[in-house]
Design a protein around this motif. Sequence first.
Motif, PDB file in Angstrom:
ATOM      1  N   ASP A  91       0.835  -1.197   0.000  1.00 15.14           N
ATOM      2  CA  ASP A  91       0.000   0.000   0.000  1.00 15.14           C
ATOM      3  C   ASP A  91       0.873   1.253   0.000  1.00 15.14           C
ATOM      4  O   ASP A  91       0.671   2.182  -0.785  1.00 15.14           O
ATOM      5  CB  ASP A  91      -0.915  -0.020   1.223  1.00 15.14           C
ATOM      6  CG  ASP A  91      -1.907   1.133   1.243  1.00 15.14           C
ATOM      7  OD1 ASP A  91      -2.342   1.562   0.156  1.00 15.14           O
ATOM      8  OD2 ASP A  91      -2.241   1.599   2.345  1.00 15.14           O
ATOM      9  N   THR A 147       2.643   1.866  -3.346  1.00 16.07           N
ATOM     10  CA  THR A 147       1.799   2.321  -4.463  1.00 16.07           C
ATOM     11  C   THR A 147       1.600   3.834  -4.465  1.00 16.07           C
ATOM     12  O   THR A 147       1.131   4.386  -5.459  1.00 16.07           O
ATOM     13  CB  THR A 147       0.413   1.638  -4.458  1.00 16.07           C
ATOM     14  OG1 THR A 147      -0.268   1.958  -3.235  1.00 16.07           O
ATOM     15  CG2 THR A 147       0.533   0.137  -4.627  1.00 16.07           C
ATOM     16  N   ARG A 195      -6.236  -1.764   3.832  1.00 11.32           N
ATOM     17  CA  ARG A 195      -4.974  -1.585   3.097  1.00 11.32           C
ATOM     18  C   ARG A 195      -5.040  -2.244   1.721  1.00 11.32           C
ATOM     19  O   ARG A 195      -4.493  -1.724   0.752  1.00 11.32           O
ATOM     20  CB  ARG A 195      -3.815  -2.160   3.921  1.00 11.32           C
ATOM     21  CG  ARG A 195      -3.509  -1.357   5.165  1.00 11.32           C
ATOM     22  CD  ARG A 195      -2.573  -2.079   6.107  1.00 11.32           C
ATOM     23  NE  ARG A 195      -2.369  -1.323   7.332  1.00 11.32           N
ATOM     24  CZ  ARG A 195      -1.702  -1.783   8.386  1.00 11.32           C
ATOM     25  NH1 ARG A 195      -1.186  -2.996   8.358  1.00 11.32           N
ATOM     26  NH2 ARG A 195      -1.559  -1.041   9.451  1.00 11.32           N
ATOM     27  N   SER A 240      -7.230   0.050  -0.454  1.00  2.86           N
ATOM     28  CA  SER A 240      -6.503   1.274  -0.791  1.00  2.86           C
ATOM     29  C   SER A 240      -5.460   1.025  -1.877  1.00  2.86           C
ATOM     30  O   SER A 240      -5.415   1.735  -2.884  1.00  2.86           O
ATOM     31  CB  SER A 240      -5.818   1.807   0.480  1.00  2.86           C
ATOM     32  OG  SER A 240      -4.926   2.847   0.170  1.00  2.86           O
ATOM     33  N   SER A 241      -4.640  -0.004  -1.682  1.00  5.44           N
ATOM     34  CA  SER A 241      -3.555  -0.272  -2.634  1.00  5.44           C
ATOM     35  C   SER A 241      -4.070  -0.763  -3.979  1.00  5.44           C
ATOM     36  O   SER A 241      -3.631  -0.291  -5.041  1.00  5.44           O
ATOM     37  CB  SER A 241      -2.572  -1.292  -2.054  1.00  5.44           C
ATOM     38  OG  SER A 241      -3.236  -2.481  -1.678  1.00  5.44           O
ATOM     39  N   ARG A 289      -5.694   2.059  -5.897  1.00  5.06           N
ATOM     40  CA  ARG A 289      -4.698   2.977  -6.457  1.00  5.06           C
ATOM     41  C   ARG A 289      -4.057   2.382  -7.708  1.00  5.06           C
ATOM     42  O   ARG A 289      -3.835   3.077  -8.701  1.00  5.06           O
ATOM     43  CB  ARG A 289      -3.648   3.271  -5.386  1.00  5.06           C
ATOM     44  CG  ARG A 289      -2.874   4.567  -5.607  1.00  5.06           C
ATOM     45  CD  ARG A 289      -2.007   4.895  -4.399  1.00  5.06           C
ATOM     46  NE  ARG A 289      -2.813   5.206  -3.236  1.00  5.06           N
ATOM     47  CZ  ARG A 289      -2.847   4.468  -2.131  1.00  5.06           C
ATOM     48  NH1 ARG A 289      -2.110   3.379  -2.022  1.00  5.06           N
ATOM     49  NH2 ARG A 289      -3.609   4.815  -1.131  1.00  5.06           N
TER      50      ARG A 289
END
Length: 210
Positions: A70, A73, A107, A110-111, A114
């Motif tokens: 995460d 990135t 996490r 989120s990662s 992205r």
Amino acid sequence: AHKAVVTCVKQHRSNASIMAPAVQCLSQLSHDDHCSTTIVRLGVVDVVKDALIELAYDESFCKSAIGLVDRLTYNSANISMIVESGIVHEMAETALTYIESQSLVTRFLSSSGRVCSTKNYGLKLAGDVIPAMARITGNYLDNASMCLASFAALGSLTFAPQTARLLASKGCELALKAMKSHPRSTGLQRGVLEFLASLFLQSKAAEVGI
């Protein structure tokens, strides 16, 4: 310092008690963009991918490992190597294994969100991330903040016609359930509507969704 920790990670990849704090250390060092790109170029992502399989039984390590990815990135220069490594597949599997761990799942969302919003990587990763994100969203329909994080991640897959089309049916089903579950949560309602607005910009997805 980061090179020394990378060496440690490579030498002790099967030892969860060493790997967890080592990966946490790399996460802190990755706040610096130069360190971040160096860590990736030194092959840490491949090591962590293998460790997610070998140390899958250790939730603490898995949380730290996904936290590192995460963090990595955030530097767009790392994303192509992260995608090519295949680690997102293992992260999706890990997130489903520990689906009740909100910090780990957040996490992952989120990662992966992205990564999927960068270039055309969403299409490349759709087979791994769409089923995982959909299951996570369904699991957290009673939790407004987690639900919002899920729809933010799902939104990263609406920018390309192909991924939007793949997501349309399940995404709209989950959106309807989420809005009915939290009628008083203006933040979630807005987040879901933003997801739908982005999804419906793709004509084929809009046909399926409506």
